[in-house]
Design a protein around this motif. Sequence first.
Motif, PDB file in Angstrom:
ATOM      1  N   CYS A  57      70.504 -16.254  22.568  1.00 55.80           N
ATOM      2  CA  CYS A  57      70.522 -16.431  24.024  1.00 55.80           C
ATOM      3  C   CYS A  57      71.170 -17.756  24.391  1.00 55.80           C
ATOM      4  O   CYS A  57      70.491 -18.780  24.577  1.00 55.80           O
ATOM      5  CB  CYS A  57      69.114 -16.328  24.617  1.00 55.80           C
ATOM      6  SG  CYS A  57      69.142 -16.260  26.426  1.00 55.80           S
ATOM      7  N   HIS A  58      72.480 -17.733  24.496  1.00 58.66           N
ATOM      8  CA  HIS A  58      73.237 -18.927  24.871  1.00 58.66           C
ATOM      9  C   HIS A  58      74.601 -18.491  25.369  1.00 58.66           C
ATOM     10  O   HIS A  58      75.054 -17.373  25.119  1.00 58.66           O
ATOM     11  CB  HIS A  58      73.395 -19.868  23.677  1.00 58.66           C
ATOM     12  CG  HIS A  58      74.033 -19.221  22.485  1.00 58.66           C
ATOM     13  ND1 HIS A  58      75.391 -19.003  22.386  1.00 58.66           N
ATOM     14  CD2 HIS A  58      73.485 -18.711  21.338  1.00 58.66           C
ATOM     15  CE1 HIS A  58      75.658 -18.399  21.226  1.00 58.66           C
ATOM     16  NE2 HIS A  58      74.521 -18.207  20.585  1.00 58.66           N
ATOM     17  N   SER A  59      75.261 -19.376  26.091  1.00 63.82           N
ATOM     18  CA  SER A  59      76.613 -19.090  26.577  1.00 63.82           C
ATOM     19  C   SER A  59      77.615 -19.299  25.454  1.00 63.82           C
ATOM     20  O   SER A  59      77.269 -19.789  24.372  1.00 63.82           O
ATOM     21  CB  SER A  59      76.954 -20.019  27.744  1.00 63.82           C
ATOM     22  OG  SER A  59      77.066 -21.362  27.283  1.00 63.82           O
ATOM     23  N   GLU A  60      78.872 -18.954  25.718  1.00 67.61           N
ATOM     24  CA  GLU A  60      79.922 -19.181  24.723  1.00 67.61           C
ATOM     25  C   GLU A  60      80.081 -20.664  24.427  1.00 67.61           C
ATOM     26  O   GLU A  60      80.525 -21.039  23.342  1.00 67.61           O
ATOM     27  CB  GLU A  60      81.247 -18.601  25.206  1.00 67.61           C
ATOM     28  CG  GLU A  60      81.287 -17.069  25.204  1.00 67.61           C
ATOM     29  CD  GLU A  60      82.668 -16.543  25.536  1.00 67.61           C
ATOM     30  OE1 GLU A  60      83.554 -17.362  25.863  1.00 67.61           O
ATOM     31  OE2 GLU A  60      82.858 -15.316  25.466  1.00 67.61           O
ATOM     32  N   GLU A  61      79.714 -21.501  25.397  1.00 69.56           N
ATOM     33  CA  GLU A  61      79.803 -22.954  25.199  1.00 69.56           C
ATOM     34  C   GLU A  61      78.559 -23.518  24.526  1.00 69.56           C
ATOM     35  O   GLU A  61      78.492 -24.721  24.264  1.00 69.56           O
ATOM     36  CB  GLU A  61      80.001 -23.655  26.545  1.00 69.56           C
ATOM     37  CG  GLU A  61      81.324 -23.342  27.234  1.00 69.56           C
ATOM     38  CD  GLU A  61      81.361 -21.942  27.848  1.00 69.56           C
ATOM     39  OE1 GLU A  61      82.457 -21.350  27.915  1.00 69.56           O
ATOM     40  OE2 GLU A  61      80.285 -21.440  28.239  1.00 69.56           O
ATOM     41  N   GLY A  62      77.571 -22.665  24.245  1.00 70.43           N
ATOM     42  CA  GLY A  62      76.373 -23.101  23.551  1.00 70.43           C
ATOM     43  C   GLY A  62      75.215 -23.486  24.452  1.00 70.43           C
ATOM     44  O   GLY A  62      74.177 -23.945  23.958  1.00 70.43           O
ATOM     45  N   GLU A  63      75.352 -23.288  25.776  1.00 74.78           N
ATOM     46  CA  GLU A  63      74.256 -23.624  26.683  1.00 74.78           C
ATOM     47  C   GLU A  63      73.099 -22.649  26.492  1.00 74.78           C
ATOM     48  O   GLU A  63      73.274 -21.430  26.586  1.00 74.78           O
ATOM     49  CB  GLU A  63      74.746 -23.574  28.137  1.00 74.78           C
ATOM     50  CG  GLU A  63      73.697 -23.991  29.145  1.00 74.78           C
ATOM     51  CD  GLU A  63      74.193 -23.925  30.570  1.00 74.78           C
ATOM     52  OE1 GLU A  63      73.383 -24.179  31.488  1.00 74.78           O
ATOM     53  OE2 GLU A  63      75.387 -23.608  30.768  1.00 74.78           O
ATOM     54  N   LYS A  64      71.931 -23.170  26.226  1.00 77.47           N
ATOM     55  CA  LYS A  64      70.775 -22.338  25.902  1.00 77.47           C
ATOM     56  C   LYS A  64      70.255 -21.582  27.119  1.00 77.47           C
ATOM     57  O   LYS A  64      70.428 -22.006  28.256  1.00 77.47           O
ATOM     58  CB  LYS A  64      69.661 -23.199  25.311  1.00 77.47           C
ATOM     59  CG  LYS A  64      70.001 -23.798  23.948  1.00 77.47           C
ATOM     60  CD  LYS A  64      68.834 -24.594  23.389  1.00 77.47           C
ATOM     61  CE  LYS A  64      69.157 -25.161  22.017  1.00 77.47           C
ATOM     62  NZ  LYS A  64      68.012 -25.941  21.462  1.00 77.47           N
ATOM     63  N   ASP A  65      69.607 -20.461  26.849  1.00 81.21           N
ATOM     64  CA  ASP A  65      68.941 -19.620  27.856  1.00 81.21           C
ATOM     65  C   ASP A  65      69.902 -18.868  28.757  1.00 81.21           C
ATOM     66  O   ASP A  65      69.475 -18.237  29.729  1.00 81.21           O
ATOM     67  CB  ASP A  65      67.975 -20.437  28.722  1.00 81.21           C
ATOM     68  CG  ASP A  65      66.934 -21.178  27.893  1.00 81.21           C
ATOM     69  OD1 ASP A  65      66.424 -20.578  26.928  1.00 81.21           O
ATOM     70  OD2 ASP A  65      66.653 -22.347  28.204  1.00 81.21           O
ATOM     71  N   VAL A  66      71.201 -18.908  28.444  1.00 83.77           N
ATOM     72  CA  VAL A  66      72.186 -18.208  29.272  1.00 83.77           C
ATOM     73  C   VAL A  66      72.471 -16.848  28.646  1.00 83.77           C
ATOM     74  O   VAL A  66      73.361 -16.680  27.809  1.00 83.77           O
ATOM     75  CB  VAL A  66      73.487 -19.027  29.408  1.00 83.77           C
ATOM     76  CG1 VAL A  66      74.513 -18.261  30.248  1.00 83.77           C
ATOM     77  CG2 VAL A  66      73.194 -20.377  30.042  1.00 83.77           C
ATOM     78  N   CYS A  67      71.680 -15.865  29.047  1.00 86.21           N
ATOM     79  CA  CYS A  67      71.836 -14.480  28.608  1.00 86.21           C
ATOM     80  C   CYS A  67      70.930 -13.636  29.491  1.00 86.21           C
ATOM     81  O   CYS A  67      70.178 -14.178  30.316  1.00 86.21           O
ATOM     82  CB  CYS A  67      71.489 -14.308  27.128  1.00 86.21           C
ATOM     83  SG  CYS A  67      69.713 -14.306  26.760  1.00 86.21           S
ATOM     84  N   VAL A  68      70.962 -12.338  29.316  1.00 81.50           N
ATOM     85  CA  VAL A  68      70.183 -11.472  30.197  1.00 81.50           C
ATOM     86  C   VAL A  68      68.676 -11.676  30.014  1.00 81.50           C
ATOM     87  O   VAL A  68      67.911 -11.623  30.993  1.00 81.50           O
ATOM     88  CB  VAL A  68      70.593  -9.987  30.018  1.00 81.50           C
ATOM     89  CG1 VAL A  68      70.217  -9.452  28.647  1.00 81.50           C
ATOM     90  CG2 VAL A  68      69.989  -9.128  31.119  1.00 81.50           C
ATOM     91  N   ALA A  69      68.234 -11.950  28.802  1.00 82.87           N
ATOM     92  CA  ALA A  69      66.808 -12.198  28.590  1.00 82.87           C
ATOM     93  C   ALA A  69      66.376 -13.497  29.266  1.00 82.87           C
ATOM     94  O   ALA A  69      65.322 -13.571  29.910  1.00 82.87           O
ATOM     95  CB  ALA A  69      66.494 -12.251  27.096  1.00 82.87           C
ATOM     96  N   GLY A  70      67.178 -14.540  29.116  1.00 82.51           N
ATOM     97  CA  GLY A  70      66.877 -15.807  29.778  1.00 82.51           C
ATOM     98  C   GLY A  70      66.871 -15.663  31.288  1.00 82.51           C
ATOM     99  O   GLY A  70      66.046 -16.277  31.982  1.00 82.51           O
ATOM    100  N   ALA A  71      67.803 -14.851  31.815  1.00 86.74           N
ATOM    101  CA  ALA A  71      67.871 -14.639  33.260  1.00 86.74           C
ATOM    102  C   ALA A  71      66.631 -13.918  33.775  1.00 86.74           C
ATOM    103  O   ALA A  71      66.108 -14.248  34.843  1.00 86.74           O
ATOM    104  CB  ALA A  71      69.129 -13.840  33.604  1.00 86.74           C
ATOM    105  N   ILE A  72      66.145 -12.936  33.025  1.00 91.20           N
ATOM    106  CA  ILE A  72      64.927 -12.224  33.429  1.00 91.20           C
ATOM    107  C   ILE A  72      63.754 -13.193  33.495  1.00 91.20           C
ATOM    108  O   ILE A  72      62.958 -13.176  34.448  1.00 91.20           O
ATOM    109  CB  ILE A  72      64.643 -11.055  32.468  1.00 91.20           C
ATOM    110  CG1 ILE A  72      65.668  -9.937  32.688  1.00 91.20           C
ATOM    111  CG2 ILE A  72      63.217 -10.525  32.643  1.00 91.20           C
ATOM    112  CD1 ILE A  72      65.600  -8.812  31.678  1.00 91.20           C
ATOM    113  N   ASN A  73      63.633 -14.056  32.500  1.00 87.30           N
ATOM    114  CA  ASN A  73      62.557 -15.061  32.527  1.00 87.30           C
ATOM    115  C   ASN A  73      62.690 -15.988  33.728  1.00 87.30           C
ATOM    116  O   ASN A  73      61.709 -16.296  34.419  1.00 87.30           O
ATOM    117  CB  ASN A  73      62.584 -15.886  31.241  1.00 87.30           C
ATOM    118  CG  ASN A  73      62.111 -15.100  30.028  1.00 87.30           C
ATOM    119  OD1 ASN A  73      61.292 -14.199  30.143  1.00 87.30           O
ATOM    120  ND2 ASN A  73      62.624 -15.441  28.855  1.00 87.30           N
ATOM    121  N   ASN A  74      63.914 -16.432  33.988  1.00 87.62           N
ATOM    122  CA  ASN A  74      64.159 -17.382  35.066  1.00 87.62           C
ATOM    123  C   ASN A  74      63.815 -16.789  36.433  1.00 87.62           C
ATOM    124  O   ASN A  74      63.095 -17.416  37.230  1.00 87.62           O
ATOM    125  CB  ASN A  74      65.632 -17.816  35.041  1.00 87.62           C
ATOM    126  CG  ASN A  74      65.987 -18.727  36.200  1.00 87.62           C
ATOM    127  OD1 ASN A  74      65.233 -19.611  36.569  1.00 87.62           O
ATOM    128  ND2 ASN A  74      67.153 -18.495  36.790  1.00 87.62           N
TER     129      ASN A  74
END
Length: 389
Positions: free
Chosen positions: A202-219
């Motif tokens: 769960c991270h972006s292409e640049e490595g930023e954590k929590d950037v994915c669909v699972a992270g978005a649901i939590n957010n």
Amino acid sequence: MDEAMGLLFLYVSDSLLLHLDEFLTPQAMWLKFESLFRRVNEIQTLQIELKLSITKYLLHHTPNLERQTFSLFGVICDLHMLQHSTSQSRREILYITIYLSVDAQNCSTMGNFKSFVMCCVLISALPAALCWGKEGHEAVCKIAQDLLSKSAADAVQQLLPGDLSSLCSWADEVKFKYPWSRPLHFINTPDSRCNYDYSRDCHSEEGEKDVCVAGAINNYTSQLTTYDTSDVKYNLTEALLFLSHFMGDIHQPLHVGYTGDKGGNTISVHWYRRKTNLHHVWDSSLIETAIKDYYDSDLALMIQGIQTNISDTWSKDVPKWEKCSTNKLACPNPYASESIGLACEWAYSNVTEGSTLGDDYFLSRLPIVEEQLAKGGVRLAATLNRIFP
């Protein structure tokens, strides 16, 4: 090449330049474009050349006043072609994305009102990529809507300007307004590993954590917990629409697919006779074919069929679907693990570049799709019922 380019430029000049002072309805514009595009799409050798040449031509050879509108029209051609192309290089995709982002931003600042209206029309016509199709999202939200508790239904009604199911594709429509939201629709996992791990994946292409669909649901689940409080830090209408959409996305198996093929987007296949890619098959083709063949071309009948199975065939499974084993309000990680497992077992299985997928694939995979739509709806309702007790 000359014939195809002539067809498209004839449309551009005829419908946009000559009729600039008249109101052309979105439906008329898109139907005419689609009719011409189908003819162009038959010429397979044009796919790569046409994508870039239309964008370049319209960007650099149109009057300045309408420049952004016409270049957006070219990008529509590009993106539509991109779904069917067999060799999309990163440079080509980057080229298209750059112009699209620039044009989308300029839409809001154009002084000419007619250009602004036309720009909005063109953006609305763009084909959705990387998501359940509109039908899939509508099904998930309609199923959820009918399972909401009274308190949850009241909260949803207060937050939304309309029916939840009719607004469930909103998150796709604002990708240009909110480009940061694009990587929130999926998760890329290591090729052929067939498993998911939040901390790894769960991270972006640049490595930023929590950037994915699972992270978005939590957010967005967390944001919605501020409902009925004095905290006005978040836009809860948008949070609800994002959450509802992403709960659908995470149940599309190829939204938790392999990194190397971008969830099946770069695997070119034929769906019966139509050239497409594997991701699009799972986003839309399976559902569209089912609606046409089994539900009298009526999405409502398909949704009713799934709802019948929820209360009958799958009734013993529903409590397990609803449960959050972690006792949290939302638990997207098990859903993601489930999806990558299904992607490996059903979506990717026996599919290679250039495969023709027909009845065998359709009939064996449709039950998976319908059950995933059911799970998405049941779990969205359960999550909202926990958020708004």
